[in-house]
Design a protein around this motif. Structure first.
Motif, short mmCIF file in Angstrom:
data_model
loop_
_atom_site.label_atom_id
_atom_site.label_comp_id
_atom_site.label_asym_id
_atom_site.label_seq_id
_atom_site.Cartn_x
_atom_site.Cartn_y
_atom_site.Cartn_z
N ALA A 1 -4.04 -46.66 141.37
CA ALA A 1 -4.14 -45.22 141.09
C ALA A 1 -3.85 -44.94 139.62
N GLY A 2 -2.84 -45.63 139.06
CA GLY A 2 -2.55 -45.45 137.64
C GLY A 2 -3.71 -45.87 136.76
N ALA A 3 -4.39 -46.96 137.13
CA ALA A 3 -5.55 -47.40 136.36
C ALA A 3 -6.68 -46.39 136.43
N VAL A 4 -6.88 -45.78 137.60
CA VAL A 4 -7.93 -44.77 137.74
C VAL A 4 -7.63 -43.55 136.88
N VAL A 5 -6.36 -43.14 136.85
CA VAL A 5 -5.99 -41.99 136.02
C VAL A 5 -6.21 -42.31 134.55
N ALA A 6 -5.86 -43.54 134.13
CA ALA A 6 -6.08 -43.94 132.73
C ALA A 6 -7.56 -43.99 132.39
N LEU A 7 -8.39 -44.16 133.41
CA LEU A 7 -9.84 -44.26 133.20
C LEU A 7 -10.50 -42.89 133.06
N LEU A 8 -9.84 -41.83 133.51
CA LEU A 8 -10.46 -40.50 133.53
C LEU A 8 -10.82 -40.04 132.12
N PRO B 1 -0.67 -33.32 131.16
CA PRO B 1 -0.03 -32.97 132.44
C PRO B 1 -0.43 -33.91 133.58
N ILE B 2 -1.67 -34.42 133.54
CA ILE B 2 -2.10 -35.34 134.60
C ILE B 2 -1.33 -36.65 134.51
N PRO C 1 -1.94 -41.42 146.36
CA PRO C 1 -2.27 -41.25 144.93
C PRO C 1 -3.63 -41.85 144.57
N LEU C 2 -3.98 -42.96 145.21
CA LEU C 2 -5.28 -43.58 144.93
C LEU C 2 -6.41 -42.66 145.36
N VAL C 3 -6.27 -42.03 146.51
CA VAL C 3 -7.30 -41.09 146.98
C VAL C 3 -7.43 -39.93 145.99
N GLY C 4 -6.30 -39.39 145.54
CA GLY C 4 -6.35 -38.30 144.57
C GLY C 4 -7.02 -38.72 143.27
N GLY C 5 -6.70 -39.92 142.78
CA GLY C 5 -7.33 -40.39 141.55
C GLY C 5 -8.82 -40.57 141.69
#
Length: 447
Positions: A67-74, A83-84, A113-117
């Motif tokens: 999930a952290g990797a997906v957020v970093a990818l956004l 804020p994200i 968290p992974l689903v949200g990302g």
């Protein structure tokens, strides 16, 4: 179980080391490496104590790293990302506590968290490169969730080894996808470097994983022997995944008394590594405006890192070729010329007259002091030794009157102006970069 666990452990540990060694400063690779490392340790824990609470928790943690990797990818703007990122960190810690506290199937809460990302990734899919990432990541997430649910569920399917192996395959694919995303965003090649690393991983499996598997089969139910074998495999896989960085570390230790020889070897090895990851020169003429802008922004952010600049496709620009004519053509030599070109482009933004903090100066100030000079005005203890009077005034101005998010936005806008200048030299006079910011759109409070 050992026949599946040891190769899965070796490959996951190796890929985590490879991702970190590829570029330790990128959060997308850090989070991916953390997910793979958690899985590898979870496999070892499950082999020693099948179904234990620590083993279950460790096999759930990759979902949080993923999930952290997906957020970093956004693809977010600085005001959106801050804020994200903070929310993702707080939620990650909260769900970590829940994973530890809940029993059995309840630990599947780690998938939230992974689903949200992934939902955010799909919403922004038009800006994500490469385009196949959202569907590929979603498919791997579904397979991982199914495998984890069956593993933690009350139903006995006749053995855990196939499920753990299937989860490992999912995470290896995710690690590869993150490496592809990083290489695409950085304008680098992935295949030659990854192919060489895979050969090293194969050698590590033959040298360490096969004997470790045989040992675990011959000496079952001995926790000390099992732990020692996994440590041995981890060490060998680390050497395979971090070959370049370990080689430089050995040079610093073995050649500590010969700085000149150590420096020459470092340059040779860094040039060799850069050759594996540089794009083909012919590709630069075919890239579009958005990618050229992204590469320019990345080069400005990496201004102080010659190794990253050496892998930038911008080193093949005609202006760099002209400056390099008649001299040794090596990746780091090209990187130095690219750095000089960027410095000149930034200097061209300086308005006439003495230093100031008016609106006309904001683009020059943000690139000159934050990128070229590498100053961080928002550091807890900003350095002041050796700084010029202009630099001290600029750092104080940024700290007092310019919010961090505004500074990042100015960096993006100023990079667009620099990219337009470079694009013209590349032969795109008839294709001016679209979306150039108007100078009166962003205002700030002046000292």
């Amino acid at each position: 179980m050992p026949a599946v666990a040891v190769p899965a452990f070796a490959l996951a540990w190796w890929l985590a080391c490879y991702l970190i060694g590829r570029d330790p400063g990128r959060w997308i690779l850090r989070w991916s490496a953390a997910a793979l490392t958690a899985y590898a340790i979870g496999v070892a824990a499950w082999t020693i104590a099948p179904g234990s609470m620590p083993a279950q928790v460790l096999l759930c943690l990759p979902a949080l790293g993923w999930a952290g990797a997906v957020v970093a990818l956004l693809p977010l703007t600085p005001p959106e990302r801050r804020p994200i990122d903070r929310g993702a960190l707080v939620l990650g810690l909260l769900f970590l506590v829940m994973v530890v506290a809940l029993p059995g199937v309840g630990r599947l809460v780690a998938l939230s968290p992974l689903v949200g990302g992934l939902v955010l990734l799909w919403r922004l899919r038009a800006q994500v490169v490469p385009r196949m990432l959202p569907p590929a990541m979603t498919m791997m997430a579904v397979l991982y969730a199914v495998g984890l649910g069956l593993l933690l569920g009350p139903v006995d399917l006749g053995g855990d080894a196939p499920l753990i192996g299937a989860i490992g395959v999912d995470l290896l694919v995710v690690g590869y996808l993150m490496a592809v995303a990083h290489a695409t965003e950085a304008g680098e090649r992935l295949r030659p470097d990854l192919r060489r690393a895979l050969v090293a991983a194969g050698a590590a499996i033959v040298v360490a994983a096969v004997p470790a598997t045989v040992t675990l089969l011959l000496v079952p139910d001995h926790d000390g022997v099992a732990a020692a074998q996994f440590v041995l495999v981890a060490g060998t896989a680390s050497v395979a995944g971090l070959t370049g960085r370990l080689r430089r570390l050995l040079d610093r230790v073995a050649l500590a008394d010969d700085a000149a020889l150590r420096s020459d070897r470092t340059v040779l090895f860094l040039n060799a590594d850069a050759l594996l990851r540089r794009r083909e020169p012919r590709r630069l003429g075919s890239i579009g405006e958005p990618e050229f802008l992204r590469l320019t922004r990345r080069a400005l952010n990496d201004f102080g890192d010659l190794d990253r600049l050496a892998r930038s496709p911008l080193t093949d620009m005609p202006v760099v070729e002209r400056r390099l004519a008649g001299r040794e053509d090596q990746p780091r030599a090209r990187a130095r010329e690219l750095r000089a070109v960027l410095r000149e482009s930034v200097s061209a933004l300086r308005p006439p007259g003495p230093f100031s903090t008016t609106d006309d100066w904001r683009y020059y100030n943000v690139l000159q002091f934050c990128c070229v000079l590498g100053l961080n005005p928002y550091a807890r203890r900003p350095r002041s030794d050796g700084m010029s009077r202009e630099a001290r005034l600029a750092v104080d101005w940024f700290r007092r009157y310019v919010p961090r998010d505004v500074t990042r936005q100015w960096q993006r806008e100023a990079a667009m102006i620099v990219a337009e200048r470079l694009w013209t030299d590349l032969g795109g006079r008839h294709r001016a970069l679209s979306g150039r910011p108007a100078t009166d759109e962003i205002t700030t409070r002046n000292a």
